[in-house]
Design an enzyme around this catalytic site. Structure first.
Site, short mmCIF file in Angstrom:
data_model
loop_
_atom_site.label_atom_id
_atom_site.label_comp_id
_atom_site.label_asym_id
_atom_site.label_seq_id
_atom_site.Cartn_x
_atom_site.Cartn_y
_atom_site.Cartn_z
N HIS A 138 75.44 112.64 36.05
CA HIS A 138 76.58 112.87 35.15
C HIS A 138 77.66 113.70 35.86
O HIS A 138 77.98 114.81 35.44
CB HIS A 138 76.11 113.57 33.88
CG HIS A 138 75.37 112.67 32.95
ND1 HIS A 138 75.68 112.54 31.62
CD2 HIS A 138 74.33 111.84 33.17
CE1 HIS A 138 74.86 111.67 31.06
NE2 HIS A 138 74.02 111.24 31.98
N ASP A 168 82.68 110.54 35.41
CA ASP A 168 82.60 110.28 33.97
C ASP A 168 83.99 110.19 33.36
O ASP A 168 84.24 109.37 32.47
CB ASP A 168 81.80 111.38 33.27
CG ASP A 168 80.30 111.23 33.50
OD1 ASP A 168 79.89 110.28 34.21
OD2 ASP A 168 79.53 112.05 32.98
N GLU A 174 65.97 121.23 34.48
CA GLU A 174 66.24 120.09 33.61
C GLU A 174 67.73 119.75 33.57
O GLU A 174 68.11 118.58 33.44
CB GLU A 174 65.71 120.33 32.19
CG GLU A 174 66.23 121.57 31.50
CD GLU A 174 65.37 122.80 31.75
OE1 GLU A 174 65.40 123.70 30.89
OE2 GLU A 174 64.69 122.85 32.80
N ASP A 185 86.18 116.35 30.96
CA ASP A 185 84.73 116.39 30.82
C ASP A 185 84.22 117.65 31.49
O ASP A 185 84.86 118.18 32.41
CB ASP A 185 84.09 115.15 31.46
CG ASP A 185 82.59 115.08 31.20
OD1 ASP A 185 82.16 115.44 30.09
OD2 ASP A 185 81.84 114.68 32.12
N GLU A 238 80.45 119.68 32.93
CA GLU A 238 79.01 119.75 33.13
C GLU A 238 78.60 121.21 32.97
O GLU A 238 79.39 122.11 33.29
CB GLU A 238 78.61 119.21 34.50
CG GLU A 238 78.92 117.74 34.72
CD GLU A 238 78.21 116.79 33.78
OE1 GLU A 238 77.17 117.19 33.19
OE2 GLU A 238 78.69 115.66 33.62
#
Length: 224
Positions: free
Chosen positions: A151, A156, A53, A8, A10
């Site tokens: 997250h 995750d 954000e 995963d 980010e």
């Protein structure tokens, strides 16, 4: 048994073509589709700002990444961990695009598309019309989400590893029929967790069985 790597990322945003970068990579080793405990995890200096954000999603700010290695510094150890094995991710095309963009910046070839296993695609085929986000799948399979406040890539991955087991057949995948040499009753055991147990019938049980079989007409398992 077959090795695969579940991973995963980010990022600073949604599109590497407009300058968004990877800030975190996590990967778990799977053998026979089950986690081995080996993992890879790194925070990366994206060499740019981290929009507010994006920080709200993953919890990282630009200050958290100051002094972290750049992708060029970790690319070799990351690729070594991946090896040549299948690569599993949730919404895998997203993660592949970002990793491929980072690889392109350091003049390395992209990940082979035929290595991709997308758990989102698997989930959509299994649960058409239903929500299939990682959160939704965890709730569907009663996987604990209490630690998932942002997250985080490593968390995750660990959650997705549990989801992947369920999507591909559940915990019974490791169930095997084990029988000791020399006969006796076979017992079902979970691989790696219990040892086969030899069951020896007593004399009374053998006598009772013989009496029962004697009443049957041409029993197929009777041995003279």
């Amino acid at each position: 048994m077959k090795r695969a790597v579940l991973f995963d990322t980010e990022t600073t945003g949604f599109d590497p073509e407009t300058g968004d970068r990877v800030i975190e990579i996590a990967a778990l080793e799977l053998i026979g589709d089950l986690p081995t405990g080996r993992h890879y995890h790194v925070l990366i200096d994206p060499e740019r700002d981290v929009p507010e954000e994006a920080s709200r999603v993953h919890g990282y700010t630009r200050a958290d990444l100051d002094g972290k290695p750049k992708f060029a510094d970790v690319v070799e150890e990351f690729l070594d961990f991946l090896g040549d094995d299948p690569l599993i991710a949730h919404n895998a095309p997203f993660d592949f695009r970002f990793i491929d963009a980072e690889l392109g910046r350091v003049r390395r070839p992209p990940l082979a598309a035929d290595r991709m296993i997308d758990t989102l695609e698997i989930a959509r085929a299994r649960f058409p019309g239903l929500p299939n986000s990682l959160d939704a799948l965890c709730r569907r399979f009663s996987i604990d989400l209490s630690e998932r406040t942002t997250h985080n890539a490593l968390l995750d991955c660990r959650l997705l590893a549990e989801v992947y087991v369920e999507l591909t057949g559940g915990r019974q995948r490791g169930l095997e029929l084990a029988m000791e040499e020399g006969g006796g009753a076979a017992v079902y055991t979970l691989s790696g967790t219990r040892q086969p147990r030899f069951v020896q019938p007593t004399e009374d049980e053998l006598a009772a069985h013989a009496a029962f079989v004697a009443k049957l007409k041409e029993p197929v398992w009777f041995v003279a």
